[in-house]
Design a protein around this motif. Structure first.
Motif, PDB file in Angstrom:
ATOM      1  N   ALA A 104      30.520 -12.309  22.435  1.00 33.09           N
ATOM      2  CA  ALA A 104      30.349 -13.597  23.100  1.00 33.09           C
ATOM      3  C   ALA A 104      29.033 -14.255  22.708  1.00 33.09           C
ATOM      4  O   ALA A 104      28.982 -15.454  22.382  1.00 33.09           O
ATOM      5  CB  ALA A 104      30.430 -13.432  24.616  1.00 33.09           C
ATOM      6  N   LYS A 117      38.076 -16.478  14.880  1.00 29.26           N
ATOM      7  CA  LYS A 117      38.623 -16.135  16.188  1.00 29.26           C
ATOM      8  C   LYS A 117      37.775 -15.025  16.803  1.00 29.26           C
ATOM      9  O   LYS A 117      36.980 -14.375  16.110  1.00 29.26           O
ATOM     10  CB  LYS A 117      40.076 -15.648  16.079  1.00 29.26           C
ATOM     11  CG  LYS A 117      41.049 -16.692  15.574  1.00 29.26           C
ATOM     12  CD  LYS A 117      42.464 -16.119  15.481  1.00 29.26           C
ATOM     13  CE  LYS A 117      43.435 -17.183  14.979  1.00 29.26           C
ATOM     14  NZ  LYS A 117      44.817 -16.659  14.869  1.00 29.26           N
ATOM     15  N   ALA A 118      37.977 -14.800  18.099  1.00 27.34           N
ATOM     16  CA  ALA A 118      37.258 -13.734  18.797  1.00 27.34           C
ATOM     17  C   ALA A 118      38.209 -13.029  19.757  1.00 27.34           C
ATOM     18  O   ALA A 118      39.180 -13.619  20.233  1.00 27.34           O
ATOM     19  CB  ALA A 118      36.057 -14.292  19.556  1.00 27.34           C
ATOM     20  N   ILE A 215      31.819 -21.333  23.245  1.00 32.69           N
ATOM     21  CA  ILE A 215      32.709 -20.834  22.198  1.00 32.69           C
ATOM     22  C   ILE A 215      33.875 -21.795  21.993  1.00 32.69           C
ATOM     23  O   ILE A 215      34.591 -22.133  22.932  1.00 32.69           O
ATOM     24  CB  ILE A 215      33.217 -19.419  22.543  1.00 32.69           C
ATOM     25  CG1 ILE A 215      32.042 -18.427  22.523  1.00 32.69           C
ATOM     26  CG2 ILE A 215      34.308 -18.984  21.571  1.00 32.69           C
ATOM     27  CD1 ILE A 215      32.397 -17.038  23.012  1.00 32.69           C
ATOM     28  N   THR A 219      40.122 -17.472  21.489  1.00 33.63           N
ATOM     29  CA  THR A 219      39.600 -16.188  21.971  1.00 33.63           C
ATOM     30  C   THR A 219      40.649 -15.499  22.825  1.00 33.63           C
ATOM     31  O   THR A 219      41.183 -16.085  23.763  1.00 33.63           O
ATOM     32  CB  THR A 219      38.310 -16.401  22.788  1.00 33.63           C
ATOM     33  OG1 THR A 219      37.355 -17.098  21.974  1.00 33.63           O
ATOM     34  CG2 THR A 219      37.712 -15.072  23.216  1.00 33.63           C
ATOM     35  N   LEU A 243      36.338 -20.076  28.971  1.00 36.71           N
ATOM     36  CA  LEU A 243      36.545 -20.349  27.555  1.00 36.71           C
ATOM     37  C   LEU A 243      37.314 -21.650  27.337  1.00 36.71           C
ATOM     38  O   LEU A 243      38.247 -21.957  28.076  1.00 36.71           O
ATOM     39  CB  LEU A 243      37.316 -19.195  26.911  1.00 36.71           C
ATOM     40  CG  LEU A 243      36.543 -17.880  26.749  1.00 36.71           C
ATOM     41  CD1 LEU A 243      37.509 -16.714  26.590  1.00 36.71           C
ATOM     42  CD2 LEU A 243      35.587 -17.961  25.552  1.00 36.71           C
ATOM     43  N   GLY A 246      40.814 -20.026  25.479  1.00 41.13           N
ATOM     44  CA  GLY A 246      41.007 -18.619  25.795  1.00 41.13           C
ATOM     45  C   GLY A 246      42.429 -18.302  26.223  1.00 41.13           C
ATOM     46  O   GLY A 246      43.106 -19.115  26.847  1.00 41.13           O
TER      47      GLY A 246
END
Length: 276
Positions: A104, A117-118, A215, A219, A243, A246
């Motif tokens: 993060a 991407k995360a 961000i 995610t 997010l 997210g």
């Protein structure tokens, strides 16, 4: 070379497997472990044609046993230096537990083009500690207990955690793996006691709210609802709401260490997210 040296002289150990022209998947491990905790995921993504990278956080594993810099800003700065050294572009960063906090903070500060991407798995954000703004968190006494146990007998503490809550091996009917327990202990004991002690504060008291809000990339937030280390209700759902892009997936009955206990479920879900 399997290490880089950061600007403050810390050696960061890393693994880098697979084709250099393939999309990089970067793995960030939890406390007090090492890159070895990602074996099941690295082998899986390598077999699917990706470049896979995992590093030992400073003070952990084969990296320098630093007595300073064991906090999230420096952890993220180390990843920035690693990404620069390996010239990682369009990478997917996957973090478990403390590594999720590191992801993060890194992704929020990363250079344009570095991150595609995360993924946050059983991750510590937004903040674990109970505060006025986070009434559902864990009291400071829980983390003081971790510190006391580490100082008193780190070797025994690092057997008790994986034998019980980390993998859910303390649950009725759990299929206990002695090899998994001993591998957790092996990884933990490779690191430095001072760094591990400091990292308890880093993973429990760092507030990642602003990082999550900054961000932009897609995610994926993955969390077991029987996580006894990072309780579900005060982590994953809150992170997903903060997010911009997210997606939350909850795994009924899965423990904190679900990447190890349930790779046959977790790995395909990760692959599907990376490919979308």
């Amino acid at each position: 070379m399997d290490t880089i040296t950061t600007t403050d002289g810390t050696r960061i150990y890393f693994k880098d497997w697979g084709p250099r022209d393939a999309q990089p998947i970067v793995f960030h491990h939890g406390w007090p472990l090492s890159a070895d905790d990602w074996d099941a995921q690295m082998m899986f993504f390598l077999a699917n044609g990706y470049r896979v990278i995992a590093h030992d956080r400073r003070g952990h594993g084969r990296s320098t046993q630093t007595w300073t810099g064991n906090e999230m800003d420096t952890y993220a700065a180390d990843v920035i230096e690693l990404a620069d050294a390996l010239d990682l572009k369009n990478a997917v960063h996957i973090g478990h537990s403390t590594g999720g906090g590191e992801v993060a903070r890194y992704v929020a500060r990363s250079k344009p083009g570095r991150v595609a991407k995360a993924v946050l798995i059983g991750a510590v954000p937004p903040i674990m500690l109970k505060t006025e703004n986070n009434p559902g968190g864990l009291p400071i006494e829980v983390f003081d207990g971790f510190r006391d146990a580490l100082v008193a007998n780190r070797a025994q503490f690092f057997l008790d955690v994986p034998s019980g809550p980390f993998y859910g091996f303390n649950r009725p009917g759990a299929k206990v793996s002695q090899g998994v327990i001993e591998n957790w202990w092996r990884q933990g004991m490779m690191g430095g006691a001072k760094a591990h002690y400091d990292c308890i504060k880093a993973f429990s008291e760092t507030d990642f709210t602003e990082d999550l809000q900054q961000i932009e990339v897609p995610t994926f937030v993955m969390h077991g609802d029987d996580d006894q280390i990072v309780p579900y209700a005060d982590s994953a759902p809150l992170s997903a709401k903060l997010l911009k892009n997210g997606t939350l997936k909850t795994y009924p009955g899965f423990p904190h260490g679900m990447c190890t206990t349930h790779p046959e479920v977790i790995n395909p879900d990760l692959l599907a997210f990376v490919r979308t």
